[in-house]
Design a protein around this motif. Sequence first.
Motif, PDB file in Angstrom:
ATOM      1  N   VAL A  67       0.957  -1.201  -0.044  1.00  0.00           N
ATOM      2  CA  VAL A  67      -0.122   0.003   0.132  1.00  0.00           C
ATOM      3  C   VAL A  67       0.763   1.194  -0.039  1.00  0.00           C
ATOM      4  O   VAL A  67       0.372   2.421  -0.610  1.00  0.00           O
ATOM      5  CB  VAL A  67      -0.956   0.155   1.091  1.00  0.00           C
ATOM      6  CG1 VAL A  67      -0.284   0.190   2.511  1.00  0.00           C
ATOM      7  CG2 VAL A  67      -1.987   1.148   1.208  1.00  0.00           C
ATOM      8  N   PHE A  68       1.939   1.189   0.365  1.00  0.00           N
ATOM      9  CA  PHE A  68       2.958   2.369   0.512  1.00  0.00           C
ATOM     10  C   PHE A  68       3.697   2.409  -0.729  1.00  0.00           C
ATOM     11  O   PHE A  68       4.625   3.190  -1.064  1.00  0.00           O
ATOM     12  CB  PHE A  68       3.883   2.022   1.739  1.00  0.00           C
ATOM     13  CG  PHE A  68       3.222   2.102   3.063  1.00  0.00           C
ATOM     14  CD1 PHE A  68       2.397   3.268   3.323  1.00  0.00           C
ATOM     15  CD2 PHE A  68       3.451   0.916   3.740  1.00  0.00           C
ATOM     16  CE1 PHE A  68       1.818   3.191   4.584  1.00  0.00           C
ATOM     17  CE2 PHE A  68       2.660   1.172   5.347  1.00  0.00           C
ATOM     18  CZ  PHE A  68       1.851   2.338   5.343  1.00  0.00           C
ATOM     19  N   LYS A  69       3.545   1.588  -1.798  1.00  0.00           N
ATOM     20  CA  LYS A  69       4.348   1.613  -2.838  1.00  0.00           C
ATOM     21  C   LYS A  69       6.039   1.438  -2.680  1.00  0.00           C
ATOM     22  O   LYS A  69       6.751   2.089  -3.190  1.00  0.00           O
ATOM     23  CB  LYS A  69       4.143   2.655  -3.916  1.00  0.00           C
ATOM     24  CG  LYS A  69       2.763   2.831  -4.311  1.00  0.00           C
ATOM     25  CD  LYS A  69       2.495   3.984  -5.258  1.00  0.00           C
ATOM     26  CE  LYS A  69       0.971   4.145  -5.648  1.00  0.00           C
ATOM     27  NZ  LYS A  69       0.847   5.440  -6.411  1.00  0.00           N
ATOM     28  N   LEU A  70       6.300   0.423  -1.745  1.00  0.00           N
ATOM     29  CA  LEU A  70       7.764   0.262  -1.143  1.00  0.00           C
ATOM     30  C   LEU A  70       7.811  -1.202  -1.207  1.00  0.00           C
ATOM     31  O   LEU A  70       7.331  -2.125  -0.974  1.00  0.00           O
ATOM     32  CB  LEU A  70       7.575   0.827   0.262  1.00  0.00           C
ATOM     33  CG  LEU A  70       9.042   0.466   1.136  1.00  0.00           C
ATOM     34  CD1 LEU A  70      10.042   1.263   0.563  1.00  0.00           C
ATOM     35  CD2 LEU A  70       8.504   0.646   2.563  1.00  0.00           C
ATOM     36  N   GLY A  71       9.306  -1.397  -1.536  1.00  0.00           N
ATOM     37  CA  GLY A  71       9.849  -2.655  -1.529  1.00  0.00           C
ATOM     38  C   GLY A  71      11.080  -2.447  -0.831  1.00  0.00           C
ATOM     39  O   GLY A  71      12.084  -1.554  -1.054  1.00  0.00           O
ATOM     40  N   ALA A  72      11.335  -3.351   0.286  1.00  0.00           N
ATOM     41  CA  ALA A  72      12.506  -3.311   1.150  1.00  0.00           C
ATOM     42  C   ALA A  72      13.315  -4.674   1.135  1.00  0.00           C
ATOM     43  O   ALA A  72      12.435  -5.688   1.290  1.00  0.00           O
ATOM     44  CB  ALA A  72      12.197  -2.726   2.422  1.00  0.00           C
ATOM     45  N   THR A  73      14.462  -4.524   0.972  1.00  0.00           N
ATOM     46  CA  THR A  73      15.360  -5.730   1.017  1.00  0.00           C
ATOM     47  C   THR A  73      16.311  -5.521   2.342  1.00  0.00           C
ATOM     48  O   THR A  73      16.792  -4.673   2.370  1.00  0.00           O
ATOM     49  CB  THR A  73      15.971  -6.003  -0.132  1.00  0.00           C
ATOM     50  OG1 THR A  73      15.186  -6.052  -1.337  1.00  0.00           O
ATOM     51  CG2 THR A  73      16.909  -7.518   0.099  1.00  0.00           C
ATOM     52  N   PHE A  74      16.283  -6.497   3.263  1.00  0.00           N
ATOM     53  CA  PHE A  74      17.149  -5.963   4.351  1.00  0.00           C
ATOM     54  C   PHE A  74      18.325  -7.161   4.514  1.00  0.00           C
ATOM     55  O   PHE A  74      18.261  -8.618   4.423  1.00  0.00           O
ATOM     56  CB  PHE A  74      16.331  -6.547   5.817  1.00  0.00           C
ATOM     57  CG  PHE A  74      15.136  -5.482   5.736  1.00  0.00           C
ATOM     58  CD1 PHE A  74      15.283  -4.245   6.246  1.00  0.00           C
ATOM     59  CD2 PHE A  74      13.848  -6.064   5.334  1.00  0.00           C
ATOM     60  CE1 PHE A  74      14.175  -3.245   6.257  1.00  0.00           C
ATOM     61  CE2 PHE A  74      12.818  -5.096   5.478  1.00  0.00           C
ATOM     62  CZ  PHE A  74      12.952  -3.811   6.025  1.00  0.00           C
ATOM     63  N   ALA A  75      19.630  -6.695   4.564  1.00  0.00           N
ATOM     64  CA  ALA A  75      20.652  -7.342   5.004  1.00  0.00           C
ATOM     65  C   ALA A  75      20.933  -7.267   6.450  1.00  0.00           C
ATOM     66  O   ALA A  75      21.717  -6.410   6.832  1.00  0.00           O
ATOM     67  CB  ALA A  75      21.867  -6.690   4.135  1.00  0.00           C
ATOM     68  N   VAL A  76      20.452  -8.255   7.383  1.00  0.00           N
ATOM     69  CA  VAL A  76      20.518  -8.182   8.795  1.00  0.00           C
ATOM     70  C   VAL A  76      20.877  -9.299   9.044  1.00  0.00           C
ATOM     71  O   VAL A  76      21.237 -10.458   8.287  1.00  0.00           O
ATOM     72  CB  VAL A  76      19.031  -7.804   9.429  1.00  0.00           C
ATOM     73  CG1 VAL A  76      18.643  -6.503   9.161  1.00  0.00           C
ATOM     74  CG2 VAL A  76      18.075  -8.653   8.910  1.00  0.00           C
ATOM     75  N   ASP A  77      21.161  -9.858  10.197  1.00  0.00           N
ATOM     76  CA  ASP A  77      21.731 -11.116  10.866  1.00  0.00           C
ATOM     77  C   ASP A  77      20.989 -12.371  10.349  1.00  0.00           C
ATOM     78  O   ASP A  77      21.540 -13.290  10.134  1.00  0.00           O
ATOM     79  CB  ASP A  77      21.872 -11.010  12.438  1.00  0.00           C
ATOM     80  CG  ASP A  77      20.696 -10.625  13.201  1.00  0.00           C
ATOM     81  OD1 ASP A  77      19.573 -10.573  12.552  1.00  0.00           O
ATOM     82  OD2 ASP A  77      20.637 -10.365  14.279  1.00  0.00           O
ATOM     83  N   THR A  78      19.581 -12.153  10.336  1.00  0.00           N
ATOM     84  CA  THR A  78      18.839 -13.392   9.954  1.00  0.00           C
ATOM     85  C   THR A  78      18.831 -13.515   8.344  1.00  0.00           C
ATOM     86  O   THR A  78      18.619 -14.816   7.969  1.00  0.00           O
ATOM     87  CB  THR A  78      17.333 -13.230  10.347  1.00  0.00           C
ATOM     88  OG1 THR A  78      16.922 -11.748   9.838  1.00  0.00           O
ATOM     89  CG2 THR A  78      17.280 -13.185  12.031  1.00  0.00           C
ATOM     90  N   THR A  79      19.328 -12.661   7.670  1.00  0.00           N
ATOM     91  CA  THR A  79      19.600 -12.710   6.269  1.00  0.00           C
ATOM     92  C   THR A  79      20.865 -12.891   5.593  1.00  0.00           C
ATOM     93  O   THR A  79      21.341 -13.329   4.729  1.00  0.00           O
ATOM     94  CB  THR A  79      18.834 -11.633   5.278  1.00  0.00           C
ATOM     95  OG1 THR A  79      19.179 -10.423   5.722  1.00  0.00           O
ATOM     96  CG2 THR A  79      17.181 -11.678   5.657  1.00  0.00           C
ATOM     97  N   PHE A  80      21.982 -12.354   6.453  1.00  0.00           N
ATOM     98  CA  PHE A  80      23.279 -12.207   6.289  1.00  0.00           C
ATOM     99  C   PHE A  80      23.794 -12.524   7.636  1.00  0.00           C
ATOM    100  O   PHE A  80      24.511 -11.585   8.216  1.00  0.00           O
ATOM    101  CB  PHE A  80      23.542 -10.949   6.011  1.00  0.00           C
ATOM    102  CG  PHE A  80      24.903 -10.648   5.449  1.00  0.00           C
ATOM    103  CD1 PHE A  80      25.919 -11.514   5.210  1.00  0.00           C
ATOM    104  CD2 PHE A  80      25.373  -9.508   5.002  1.00  0.00           C
ATOM    105  CE1 PHE A  80      27.178 -11.478   4.641  1.00  0.00           C
ATOM    106  CE2 PHE A  80      26.856  -9.233   4.498  1.00  0.00           C
ATOM    107  CZ  PHE A  80      27.560 -10.358   4.385  1.00  0.00           C
ATOM    108  N   PRO A  81      23.937 -13.811   7.969  1.00  0.00           N
ATOM    109  CA  PRO A  81      24.708 -14.237   9.292  1.00  0.00           C
ATOM    110  C   PRO A  81      25.904 -13.736   9.473  1.00  0.00           C
ATOM    111  O   PRO A  81      26.314 -13.753  10.730  1.00  0.00           O
ATOM    112  CB  PRO A  81      24.619 -15.897   9.191  1.00  0.00           C
ATOM    113  CG  PRO A  81      23.429 -16.115   8.255  1.00  0.00           C
ATOM    114  CD  PRO A  81      23.612 -15.065   7.242  1.00  0.00           C
ATOM    115  N   GLY A  82      26.955 -13.389   8.490  1.00  0.00           N
ATOM    116  CA  GLY A  82      28.099 -12.909   8.813  1.00  0.00           C
ATOM    117  C   GLY A  82      28.271 -11.625   9.547  1.00  0.00           C
ATOM    118  O   GLY A  82      29.214 -11.272  10.181  1.00  0.00           O
TER     119      GLY A  82
END
Length: 211
Positions: A67-82
């Motif tokens: 609804v916000f016309k937003l797409g977000a991709t997160f490089a955080v500990d759960t997606t990037f364990p390093g």
Amino acid sequence: MEGVIVTLSFLILVISSSATSIVDFCVADLNYPVTPAGYPCKNPANVTVDDFVYSGLSVPADTTTSVFKLGATFAVDTTFPGLNGLGLSMSRLDIGVGGVVPLHTHRVSELILVAEGTIIAGFIDGDNTAFYKTLNKGDIMIFPQTMLHFQVNAGDNPALAFVSLNSANPGFQTTTTSLFENDLPTKVIEKITLLDVGQVKKLKKLFGGTN
């Protein structure tokens, strides 16, 4: 004497900074629960170079389903364990025409870099003073920790921004979804927001809230 004090102060600083960690890294082992200090470390014998590489930020996120016309991709500990234990993370923000990153907060500071397009970005401090500015390609802006902040695509084309945060687990909380995505009673939300019942119910329906 003054020179001795300066030298001593420098040595203390060097020793303090070099003694902050007794390991080189702690790649997250996601098979275990997270703790206040992060995830337990993966067995170093099983760590490879791929644990320190993440390619997710190269892929544009879908902005058509939000609804916000937003797409977000997160490089955080759960997606990037390093990143575990290193005190930093990154995100990619794809903002469609007319899109926004809604008012939100997290427990750490954020630095935004505009890669494409024009974005109005800002934050509101503890005295309710609003600091906002139109940012163009190459501009960066800092949002101090815990401050409510936002971004708006102010151009005629999709916008792209990258943000860095000084935590591997920043703890995002978005004002809109926090209010309307749960079972907080409509009557309570009406009182604390001054919205009428019809508006509250409409927003609850939009975001999946009940009660």
